[in-house]
Structures are given as C-alpha cells and as structure tokens.
Design an enzyme around this catalytic site. Sequence first.
Site, short mmCIF file in Angstrom:
data_model
loop_
_atom_site.label_atom_id
_atom_site.label_comp_id
_atom_site.label_asym_id
_atom_site.label_seq_id
_atom_site.Cartn_x
_atom_site.Cartn_y
_atom_site.Cartn_z
N HIS A 73 1.31 -1.20 0.14
CA HIS A 73 0.18 -0.46 0.13
C HIS A 73 0.92 1.42 0.04
O HIS A 73 2.16 0.96 0.68
CB HIS A 73 -0.97 -0.01 1.07
N TYR B 267 -9.86 5.54 6.89
CA TYR B 267 -9.98 5.80 8.16
C TYR B 267 -10.78 7.04 8.79
O TYR B 267 -10.78 7.37 8.01
CB TYR B 267 -8.73 6.03 9.18
N PRO C 220 -4.96 0.75 18.39
CA PRO C 220 -4.83 0.55 17.30
C PRO C 220 -4.92 1.03 16.18
O PRO C 220 -4.60 0.27 14.99
CB PRO C 220 -5.58 -0.71 17.53
N LYS D 159 0.48 -0.38 14.92
CA LYS D 159 1.57 -0.38 15.49
C LYS D 159 2.31 -0.63 16.95
O LYS D 159 3.41 -1.15 16.62
CB LYS D 159 1.96 1.25 15.96
N TYR E 202 3.75 6.34 9.60
CA TYR E 202 2.75 5.55 9.43
C TYR E 202 3.36 4.23 8.08
O TYR E 202 3.43 3.14 8.81
CB TYR E 202 1.31 6.10 8.17
C1 PHB Z 1 -6.59 -3.81 10.67
O1 PHB Z 1 -6.52 -4.67 8.67
O2 PHB Z 1 -7.16 -5.07 11.60
C2 PHB Z 1 -6.17 -2.51 11.09
C3 PHB Z 1 -5.45 -1.91 10.29
C4 PHB Z 1 -5.33 -1.11 10.23
C5 PHB Z 1 -5.28 -0.85 11.47
C6 PHB Z 1 -5.76 -1.76 12.99
C7 PHB Z 1 -5.79 -2.32 12.50
O3 PHB Z 1 -5.02 1.04 12.08
#
Ligand code: PHB
Length: 389
Positions: free
Chosen positions: A72, A200, A292, A296, A384
């Site tokens: 990504h 997000y 989450p 990280k 990130y």
């Molecule tokens: C996930 O795909 O479980 C996931 C991805 C990004 C995050 C948290 C969880 O910030």
Amino acid sequence: MRTQVAIIGGGPSGLLLSLLLKSVGISSVVLERQSRAHVEGRIRAGVLEQGLVDLLRKVGVAGRLEREGIEHHGTILSYENDRVRVSFSDFVDQPVVVYGQTEVTKDLYAAREERGLAGVFEVSDVALGDLKTDAPFVTYTADGLSHRLECDFVAGCDGFRGVSRQAIPLDVRREYEKVYPFGWLGVLSETPPVHHELIYANSERGFALCSMRNENLSRYYIQCGLDEKVEDWSDEAFWAELKRRIPEEDAARLVTGPSIEKSIAPLRSFVCEPMQWGRLFLCGDAAHIVPPTGAKGLNSAASDVHYLFEGLRGHYVDGSDDGIEAYSARALDRVWKVERFSWWMTSLLHRFPDQSGFDLKMQRAELAFLRETPAAQEALARNYVGLPY
Ligand code: PHB
Ligand code: APR
C-alpha cells in the site's frame, strides 16, 4: 536444562527473536503459556512496516508474505463525507504491506518447526530468578513437572499480562497509561474490500476503519462503547452502522456478508520504563501497548526485537555489551514516538464522550490542515510507514 537466552512468550516478539538469535548461532528456548493453536488463532491487525518485513526476510520467513502481501502506497482519511488521501510514495520511498499479523505468527511457528527450535507450550508457574547476576534462571511447570532453565539472559516477550514486567521491582518501574473511553468492534468477512486502500473515518457517529486481508477477505471496525457486547451487534446492525460512518460513495459500494469473526477490543496506551533490569529485557506488549489506530502493536515490537537482537549479537559475537546496556534507552526512544503517533491518530479520528464543541472544531481544523498541507501529510506518512530503527 540450559540455554543462552530464555524467551518468555511465544507470540510474534518471542518467535522472531528466537529465529534471529538462531541465525547467528545463539541458542534460546521459548516458554509459552498457551498451545500453539491458541497463539496462532489470536486475531491481530493487518499492516506491516518495512522494518518488520526486512526482519522476516532476514530470517527467511517472508516467502508467503511476498506472495500474498499487498503493498500500500497511501491511505484515506475521511470526515464529513469528504476524503483525504495521504500518499506515502510522495514523501517516503517505502510502502506498508497489508498481510495478516496472524499469518506472520503462523509463518514464524512454521519456520521454528522446520529448524527444530526448542520451545515448551502450555507452561505454568513461570518465575524469573537471579536477574541481577550473570547467571539468571527461569523456573516453570510443564506436564505436571517443575523445571529450571539456566541461562545468560531472559527476554520478556510475554505480552501485557505476562510475568516478566512484574519481575522489575515496583520502586524501579515507572508505568505510564492512558485508557480510552471506547472500544473497537471488529468484523472479518469473506467479501471484497470496499476500497483498495484503507479508509480511516472520523464521523459524527464515531470512528470506523475499512481494512482488508486479501481481495476477498475484509476487516472492518467501528468505535463502540465500553459497555457494549458483541452479542449486542447483529451483522445487519454492524453493516448499517458502518455505512453511516464512511463516505456515501464508499457506503454505496460496500459489499456486506456474514461475519466469520466478530470481537470487541479495548484501547489503551501504556509504557513501562525501563525496558530492562539486570539480565531481563522486555520486548513488545510486555513493555508497551498502543491503541490500534495505525497498527503499531507488532511493528513497535519488531523494533524492540531488532535492538535486543543487535545487543545480544554484540555480546556473544563481538564481545561488546554496548548494545545490551543501551537497549532500554534505544527502544524507548522509538517506542515513545510510536505511542505519540498512535495517540494522535486515535485523538484525531474518534469521538470522545466528554468532547466539547471546541474540541470537535479542533479535530476538524486538524483534518482540514492535513488536507491542505503537504508537510502535515508527510509527517503522517513518515510515522505510518514506520520511523527508522
Ligand atoms: C487491520 O487490518 O486489522 C488494521 C489495519 C489498520 C489499523 C488497525 C487494524 O490501524
Ligand atoms: N508464561 C509464558 N508465556 C506467557 C505468559 C507466561 N507467564 N504470559 C503470557 N504469555 C504468552 C501469551 O500466551 C502470548 O502468546 O506470551 C505471548 C505474548 O504474545 P503477544 O501478546 O502477542 O505479544 P507480542 O509477542 O509482544 O506481540 C506484540 O503483536 O499482533 C500484535 O497486537 C499484537 O501488539 C501485539 C504484538
């Protein structure tokens, strides 16, 4: 029994460390409380930083990841039905890789098995001794029998609820914690992802995240109350709420389906200082926890493992203790920056029960500034994709 490094905990931190040590001829034994199947079954996030990918390549465990992982080069933040794409490649010459951390754990276990690495599952009564000497030991019970493992060093990779951190005396330990007033309700579904990159979403109804594992396995989350239970949420209710929180164009495109996993996780920021005491070194969740938002957890465990491995290699191979003496300071320097980023992303994207109108205006201004300001996007991108080790 004797080994050079006793590793408490057979999660990704302990497994990766054991394979790195093996790669330079340093012996270790992993002591794991649960069964292998239990550890491999734990639901985990799905984003890997390049630093973790490089470590997996270093120990020859990146084959499936390279076949199945998805690179990504950016991510989407959405608010008020608008979207901001933050490019990684415009600022940093490295992507993230979307690949289940659950799969990473399985790949690590498979590699350990192929290489005949020592490990004991379903241990209990683990206790650490003589940590302030050059001959520490670990005692434990397995198959109803008591055992003592003599070693040179102990790696505490036993997660947030393990015993290792407790071995550091209370008058030495300093713990920092922030518990968030909400949780994440997560769903796994065998449906195509709503978008090829992660979304997000900050919405007036709360946070949502659209993620994935592969082209037909999607992972979605919505912020929920701490008093809510999984059984409160039917699949239909989950999908309807998710659609209300993401941009209309994505909601219209969302493919829903039966959940194959559904769970609620609390959110916490936590750091223990120091991360070492005598011959004990803490790695990963044993030392720190992040919310989450930004995925990280494993990625910050990976840099701990890197620093500890380099320190132990210095001791055994180069005859230098500089690395192990500097471990805690080095690890904590990066840990706190990752804690900050995870807290910032969480604060930016979630709705807090006590938020005032002014607070909401601050969130919106921050998102608007991010949309308009390449320097702000670069700061997000650099954090990130992963700060340098
Ligand atoms: C996930 O795909 O479980 C996931 C991805 C990004 C995050 C948290 C969880 O910030
Ligand atoms: N004795 C032996 N093993 C123990 C003990 C104990 N007393 N206590 C806990 N364990 C084991 C747990 O059963 C678990 O398998 O230690 C392991 C710790 O693993 P994780 O909790 O996964 O922590 P870590 O390996 O540091 O992984 C870090 O990976 O996927 C991410 O979100 C996850 O942030 C986490 C990260």
